[in-house]
Design a protein around this motif. Sequence first.
Motif, short mmCIF file in Angstrom:
data_model
loop_
_atom_site.label_atom_id
_atom_site.label_comp_id
_atom_site.label_asym_id
_atom_site.label_seq_id
_atom_site.Cartn_x
_atom_site.Cartn_y
_atom_site.Cartn_z
N ALA A 1 0.83 -1.21 0.00
CA ALA A 1 0.00 0.00 0.00
C ALA A 1 0.86 1.26 0.00
CB ALA A 1 -0.92 -0.01 1.21
N ASP A 2 1.93 1.25 0.78
CA ASP A 2 2.84 2.41 0.82
C ASP A 2 3.55 2.63 -0.51
OD1 ASP A 2 2.15 2.74 3.47
OD2 ASP A 2 4.06 1.98 4.26
N SER A 3 3.69 1.59 -1.31
CA SER A 3 4.43 1.66 -2.56
C SER A 3 3.57 2.08 -3.75
CB SER A 3 5.08 0.30 -2.85
OG SER A 3 5.96 -0.04 -1.81
N VAL A 4 2.30 2.25 -3.52
CA VAL A 4 1.37 2.65 -4.59
C VAL A 4 0.99 4.11 -4.35
CG1 VAL A 4 -0.92 2.23 -5.58
CG2 VAL A 4 0.49 0.31 -4.85
N ALA A 5 0.99 4.88 -5.41
CA ALA A 5 0.66 6.30 -5.30
C ALA A 5 -0.77 6.49 -4.78
CB ALA A 5 0.81 6.98 -6.66
N GLY B 1 -4.38 7.57 -4.57
CA GLY B 1 -5.35 7.67 -5.65
C GLY B 1 -5.32 6.50 -6.61
N GLU B 2 -4.28 5.66 -6.52
CA GLU B 2 -4.17 4.50 -7.40
C GLU B 2 -4.33 3.18 -6.64
OE1 GLU B 2 -0.64 4.54 -9.77
OE2 GLU B 2 -0.84 6.67 -10.24
N ARG B 3 -4.60 3.26 -5.35
CA ARG B 3 -4.64 2.03 -4.53
C ARG B 3 -5.79 1.12 -4.91
NH1 ARG B 3 -2.69 4.97 0.76
NH2 ARG B 3 -0.48 4.90 0.29
N SER B 4 -6.94 1.67 -5.25
CA SER B 4 -8.05 0.78 -5.60
C SER B 4 -7.71 -0.04 -6.84
CB SER B 4 -9.35 1.57 -5.81
OG SER B 4 -9.22 2.46 -6.89
N HIS B 5 -7.05 0.58 -7.83
CA HIS B 5 -6.63 -0.16 -9.02
C HIS B 5 -5.54 -1.18 -8.66
CE1 HIS B 5 -9.05 2.31 -11.58
NE2 HIS B 5 -8.39 3.41 -11.26
N THR C 1 -7.14 -4.06 -6.86
CA THR C 1 -7.92 -4.84 -7.82
C THR C 1 -6.99 -5.74 -8.62
OG1 THR C 1 -9.62 -3.15 -7.97
CG2 THR C 1 -9.50 -4.72 -9.78
N ALA C 2 -5.87 -5.18 -9.09
CA ALA C 2 -4.89 -5.98 -9.84
C ALA C 2 -4.35 -7.11 -8.97
CB ALA C 2 -3.75 -5.10 -10.33
N LEU C 3 -4.08 -6.82 -7.71
CA LEU C 3 -3.55 -7.83 -6.79
C LEU C 3 -4.52 -8.99 -6.65
CD1 LEU C 3 -1.06 -8.18 -4.88
CD2 LEU C 3 -2.53 -7.31 -3.07
N PHE C 4 -5.79 -8.70 -6.44
CA PHE C 4 -6.77 -9.76 -6.25
C PHE C 4 -7.07 -10.50 -7.55
CE2 PHE C 4 -7.75 -7.11 -2.46
CZ PHE C 4 -7.31 -8.04 -1.54
#
Length: 182
Positions: free
Chosen positions: A153-157, A159-163, A166-169
Amino acid sequence: DEPQLQTRHPSRFYCFGRSINRNVAWTWAAVLAQGLADSIWAGTVLVKFLNELLGNNAYVGYIEAASGAANLIVALPVGACADRLGKGRVARWGGALIPFGVALTAYAASYGTSHPPTDSGGRLSLLLLFVAVQCLWGVVSAVGNGPAQALYADSVATGERSHAYTALFVIYLLASVVGPAL
């Protein structure tokens, strides 16, 4: 005008022409492997194998519960270590346990197959061996679902965490579907 050479940042991977944070790429790889492994071994295959090997559903339940119990017991200490030592360091430590888990799992399955229990003492020995294996996987899970996820989570900008999640799952689910076909 001379073309500018792109400087590659050492903490990023480059694939498909895009820059991806190294922590994100490693998390995707780990989740891909976890999805494959969970779908092949940790689901019905493990339960059926243990039931045939030990001939006792209660033993299978104890073995399955060991992973969750170990996860529960170590989750807070792992989180405290991550706060004190850093999420990356603890995530690497948890990742280093994975080869040991794979080796111990392979050993337990091989030993159980080549030395099927013939009495209650043999069943108890195998029960303890598989409980130890599942406890190790519980610790790996505590690290993977705690500090490693926080690092992701800390490594994702912002505003882009939901995407990103989603990619992770999607990666996990696709691997879970492919696993049984292997």
